[in-house]
Design a protein around this motif. Structure first.
Motif, PDB file in Angstrom:
ATOM      1  N   ILE A   1      21.253   2.049  -3.692  1.00  0.00           N
ATOM      2  CA  ILE A   1      21.480   2.145  -2.251  1.00  0.00           C
ATOM      3  C   ILE A   1      20.565   3.212  -1.683  1.00  0.00           C
ATOM      4  O   ILE A   1      19.959   3.985  -2.418  1.00  0.00           O
ATOM      5  CB  ILE A   1      22.945   2.502  -1.917  1.00  0.00           C
ATOM      6  N   GLY A   2      20.490   3.238  -0.367  1.00  0.00           N
ATOM      7  CA  GLY A   2      19.718   4.285   0.280  1.00  0.00           C
ATOM      8  C   GLY A   2      18.678   3.708   1.217  1.00  0.00           C
ATOM      9  O   GLY A   2      18.416   2.505   1.252  1.00  0.00           O
ATOM     10  N   THR A   3      18.089   4.601   1.993  1.00  0.00           N
ATOM     11  CA  THR A   3      17.043   4.241   2.938  1.00  0.00           C
ATOM     12  C   THR A   3      15.837   5.127   2.681  1.00  0.00           C
ATOM     13  O   THR A   3      15.981   6.326   2.440  1.00  0.00           O
ATOM     14  CB  THR A   3      17.533   4.442   4.389  1.00  0.00           C
ATOM     15  N   ILE A   4      14.664   4.543   2.738  1.00  0.00           N
ATOM     16  CA  ILE A   4      13.436   5.300   2.598  1.00  0.00           C
ATOM     17  C   ILE A   4      12.587   5.081   3.844  1.00  0.00           C
ATOM     18  O   ILE A   4      12.370   3.938   4.264  1.00  0.00           O
ATOM     19  CB  ILE A   4      12.666   4.912   1.318  1.00  0.00           C
ATOM     20  N   THR A   5      12.148   6.171   4.463  1.00  0.00           N
ATOM     21  CA  THR A   5      11.368   6.110   5.694  1.00  0.00           C
ATOM     22  C   THR A   5       9.892   6.276   5.361  1.00  0.00           C
ATOM     23  O   THR A   5       9.482   7.321   4.854  1.00  0.00           O
ATOM     24  CB  THR A   5      11.815   7.206   6.673  1.00  0.00           C
ATOM     25  N   ILE A   6       9.107   5.242   5.648  1.00  0.00           N
ATOM     26  CA  ILE A   6       7.686   5.204   5.303  1.00  0.00           C
ATOM     27  C   ILE A   6       6.854   5.062   6.564  1.00  0.00           C
ATOM     28  O   ILE A   6       7.187   4.283   7.456  1.00  0.00           O
ATOM     29  CB  ILE A   6       7.373   4.023   4.365  1.00  0.00           C
ATOM     30  N   GLY A   7       5.738   5.781   6.635  1.00  0.00           N
ATOM     31  CA  GLY A   7       4.812   5.648   7.752  1.00  0.00           C
ATOM     32  C   GLY A   7       3.441   5.213   7.255  1.00  0.00           C
ATOM     33  O   GLY A   7       3.051   5.536   6.132  1.00  0.00           O
ATOM     34  N   ALA A   8       2.707   4.475   8.090  1.00  0.00           N
ATOM     35  CA  ALA A   8       1.366   4.022   7.698  1.00  0.00           C
ATOM     36  C   ALA A   8       0.580   3.638   8.943  1.00  0.00           C
ATOM     37  O   ALA A   8       1.157   3.235   9.961  1.00  0.00           O
ATOM     38  CB  ALA A   8       1.443   2.831   6.748  1.00  0.00           C
ATOM     39  N   PHE A   9      -0.757   3.771   8.858  1.00  0.00           N
ATOM     40  CA  PHE A   9      -1.591   3.238   9.927  1.00  0.00           C
ATOM     41  C   PHE A   9      -1.736   1.730   9.705  1.00  0.00           C
ATOM     42  O   PHE A   9      -1.543   1.239   8.587  1.00  0.00           O
ATOM     43  CB  PHE A   9      -2.934   3.962  10.015  1.00  0.00           C
ATOM     44  N   PRO A  10      -2.039   0.941  10.759  1.00  0.00           N
ATOM     45  CA  PRO A  10      -1.877  -0.522  10.705  1.00  0.00           C
ATOM     46  C   PRO A  10      -2.529  -1.226   9.518  1.00  0.00           C
ATOM     47  O   PRO A  10      -1.874  -2.026   8.837  1.00  0.00           O
ATOM     48  CB  PRO A  10      -2.474  -0.996  12.034  1.00  0.00           C
ATOM     49  N   SER A  11      -3.817  -0.967   9.229  1.00  0.00           N
ATOM     50  CA  SER A  11      -4.475  -1.702   8.140  1.00  0.00           C
ATOM     51  C   SER A  11      -3.863  -1.336   6.793  1.00  0.00           C
ATOM     52  O   SER A  11      -3.686  -2.202   5.924  1.00  0.00           O
ATOM     53  CB  SER A  11      -5.982  -1.434   8.139  1.00  0.00           C
ATOM     54  N   ALA A  12      -3.497  -0.060   6.598  1.00  0.00           N
ATOM     55  CA  ALA A  12      -2.855   0.354   5.346  1.00  0.00           C
ATOM     56  C   ALA A  12      -1.465  -0.263   5.237  1.00  0.00           C
ATOM     57  O   ALA A  12      -1.039  -0.675   4.155  1.00  0.00           O
ATOM     58  CB  ALA A  12      -2.770   1.871   5.269  1.00  0.00           C
ATOM     59  N   SER A  13      -0.768  -0.330   6.354  1.00  0.00           N
ATOM     60  CA  SER A  13       0.566  -0.926   6.364  1.00  0.00           C
ATOM     61  C   SER A  13       0.503  -2.388   5.938  1.00  0.00           C
ATOM     62  O   SER A  13       1.285  -2.843   5.092  1.00  0.00           O
ATOM     63  CB  SER A  13       1.169  -0.818   7.765  1.00  0.00           C
ATOM     64  N   ALA A  14      -0.460  -3.129   6.486  1.00  0.00           N
ATOM     65  CA  ALA A  14      -0.579  -4.556   6.186  1.00  0.00           C
ATOM     66  C   ALA A  14      -1.019  -4.803   4.747  1.00  0.00           C
ATOM     67  O   ALA A  14      -0.590  -5.774   4.116  1.00  0.00           O
ATOM     68  CB  ALA A  14      -1.563  -5.211   7.148  1.00  0.00           C
ATOM     69  N   TYR A  15      -1.859  -3.935   4.200  1.00  0.00           N
ATOM     70  CA  TYR A  15      -2.425  -4.163   2.869  1.00  0.00           C
ATOM     71  C   TYR A  15      -1.503  -3.662   1.755  1.00  0.00           C
ATOM     72  O   TYR A  15      -1.289  -4.360   0.757  1.00  0.00           O
ATOM     73  CB  TYR A  15      -3.784  -3.473   2.763  1.00  0.00           C
TER      74      TYR A  15
ATOM     75  N   GLY B   1       1.657   4.035  13.018  1.00  0.00           N
ATOM     76  CA  GLY B   1       0.993   4.889  13.991  1.00  0.00           C
ATOM     77  C   GLY B   1      -0.456   5.086  13.587  1.00  0.00           C
ATOM     78  O   GLY B   1      -0.928   4.497  12.610  1.00  0.00           O
ATOM     79  N   SER B   2      -1.161   5.910  14.322  1.00  0.00           N
ATOM     80  CA  SER B   2      -2.537   6.225  13.953  1.00  0.00           C
ATOM     81  C   SER B   2      -2.532   7.095  12.698  1.00  0.00           C
ATOM     82  O   SER B   2      -1.489   7.619  12.287  1.00  0.00           O
ATOM     83  CB  SER B   2      -3.232   6.969  15.100  1.00  0.00           C
ATOM     84  N   THR B   3      -3.685   7.253  12.084  1.00  0.00           N
ATOM     85  CA  THR B   3      -3.760   8.079  10.877  1.00  0.00           C
ATOM     86  C   THR B   3      -3.299   9.507  11.161  1.00  0.00           C
ATOM     87  O   THR B   3      -2.593  10.116  10.345  1.00  0.00           O
ATOM     88  CB  THR B   3      -5.201   8.106  10.336  1.00  0.00           C
ATOM     89  N   ASN B   4      -3.670  10.039  12.311  1.00  0.00           N
ATOM     90  CA  ASN B   4      -3.267  11.406  12.658  1.00  0.00           C
ATOM     91  C   ASN B   4      -1.770  11.496  12.917  1.00  0.00           C
ATOM     92  O   ASN B   4      -1.131  12.491  12.554  1.00  0.00           O
ATOM     93  CB  ASN B   4      -4.041  11.900  13.883  1.00  0.00           C
ATOM     94  N   GLU B   5      -1.198  10.454  13.529  1.00  0.00           N
ATOM     95  CA  GLU B   5       0.248  10.456  13.791  1.00  0.00           C
ATOM     96  C   GLU B   5       1.036  10.430  12.481  1.00  0.00           C
ATOM     97  O   GLU B   5       2.002  11.183  12.315  1.00  0.00           O
ATOM     98  CB  GLU B   5       0.622   9.251  14.650  1.00  0.00           C
ATOM     99  N   VAL B   6       0.618   9.583  11.548  1.00  0.00           N
ATOM    100  CA  VAL B   6       1.322   9.483  10.267  1.00  0.00           C
ATOM    101  C   VAL B   6       1.236  10.808   9.517  1.00  0.00           C
ATOM    102  O   VAL B   6       2.219  11.281   8.931  1.00  0.00           O
ATOM    103  CB  VAL B   6       0.753   8.340   9.409  1.00  0.00           C
ATOM    104  N   ARG B   7       0.067  11.430   9.554  1.00  0.00           N
ATOM    105  CA  ARG B   7      -0.106  12.732   8.894  1.00  0.00           C
ATOM    106  C   ARG B   7       0.858  13.762   9.482  1.00  0.00           C
ATOM    107  O   ARG B   7       1.521  14.512   8.752  1.00  0.00           O
ATOM    108  CB  ARG B   7      -1.554  13.204   9.079  1.00  0.00           C
TER     109      ARG B   7
END
Length: 297
Positions: free
Chosen positions: A91-105, A128-134
């Motif tokens: 169980i549990g939730t994991i919060t992941i962030g990625a910029f669009p092309s990385a997210s899709a790939y 988000g953008s690379t800077n936003e995810v960072r």
């Protein structure tokens, strides 16, 4: 102070809206306001400012407290996952962030692999953008993020070496070149897509003593492709990002190569939850061998 009150504060601080926070937490707005007031009374400090024109704002100390409260909630999530693992549950939730092309790939195969054995694990994905995810990783708004490396402020795991390539308009004289050197591009009308690799491109042109003439800068691949199609310039773009967008234009490799490193960033691998550790382990299994093959080639 209770975990529920901390959850309420974090949600209000992230949304900067009492009504929205109440709806997302399935609480009444008075209950949300009471939770915030209780925390401020206990700490004897103002964490939020209520301004009629600007709305809800975090005070300076409120911003620092937000970072600590996020850490507390992530630690609680880690405890819950440890207990669940002991009971043989997933169980549990994991919060992941990625910029669009990385997210899709990257994310679909990683999530697919994990869900084979842990179908109840929930993924909260943020793009988000690379800077936003960072920044989300730095502020602990997310537990792990796909970013451009390096980043000395967090723990990182390299996954992929992404190459820049050239996209040529129809009939351009450089079509005759199998590989295009940076010096071939000296003074040419160039189109760039913002995605965090602009500095690497500029530095590569400087090393080759070539003039980078940027005619247009776009924010998405489809715009860049259409501008190249219209003959407005030569596109220079990430191979990974371009692979997500079908087109019929001519693509050429650049010499010397311009690359960017993509990897996972987490605030602390040592303190990561079981879910984050599983995410990192699965990503490494799926993609680090691929990166090794890239380096051999």
């Amino acid at each position: 102070m209770t975990i529920t009150q901390i959850m309420v504060f974090v949600r209000v601080a992230e949304t900067l809206n009492f009504t929205q926070a109440a709806q997302e937490l399935h609480m009444t707005q008075p209950a949300v306001s009471h939770a915030i007031a209780s925390i401020e009374n206990e700490l004897d400090v103002q964490l939020l400012l209520r301004d009629r024109k600007k709305g809800v704002l975090l005070t300076e100390v409120g911003q620092r407290v937000l970072l600590e409260f996020r850490s507390i909630l992530q630690s609680m999530q880690k405890v819950q996952q440890q207990v669940a693992a002991e009971k043989g549950l997933d169980i549990g939730t994991i919060t992941i962030g990625a910029f669009p092309s990385a997210s899709a790939y990257f994310l679909p195969p990683i999530i697919h692999q994990i869900r084979q054995n842990y179908p109840n694990l929930v993924f909260d994905l943020q793009e988000g953008s690379t800077n936003e995810v960072r920044e989300w990783v730095h502020s602990r708004q997310i537990e792990a993020g796909l970013i451009l490396l390096p980043d000395p402020l967090v723990d990182t795991i390299p996954l992929y070496s992404d190459q820049m390539i050239v996209l040529l308009p129809d009939g351009h004289p450089l079509h005759a070149q199998e590989t295009i050197s940076i010096r071939h591009l000296d003074g040419q009308d160039m189109i760039l897509c913002k995605g965090g690799h602009e500095v690497a491109i500029m530095e590569a042109f400087q090393r080759e003593k070539s003039h980078l003439r940027i005619n247009f800068t776009t924010h998405n691949i489809s715009t860049l492709v259409n501008m190249v199609r219209q003959g407005l310039g030569i596109g220079i773009v990430s191979e990974l990002a371009l692979s997500m967008f079908p087109h019929e234009l001519t693509v050429r490799e650049v010499s010397p190569q311009i690359t960017r490193q993509i990897g996972i960033a987490v605030p602390s691998l040592g303190n990561a939850s079981l879910a984050v550790q599983l995410f990192v382990r699965t990503a490494k299994e799926l993609f680090t061998a691929e990166m090794a093959d890239q380096q051999i080639l």
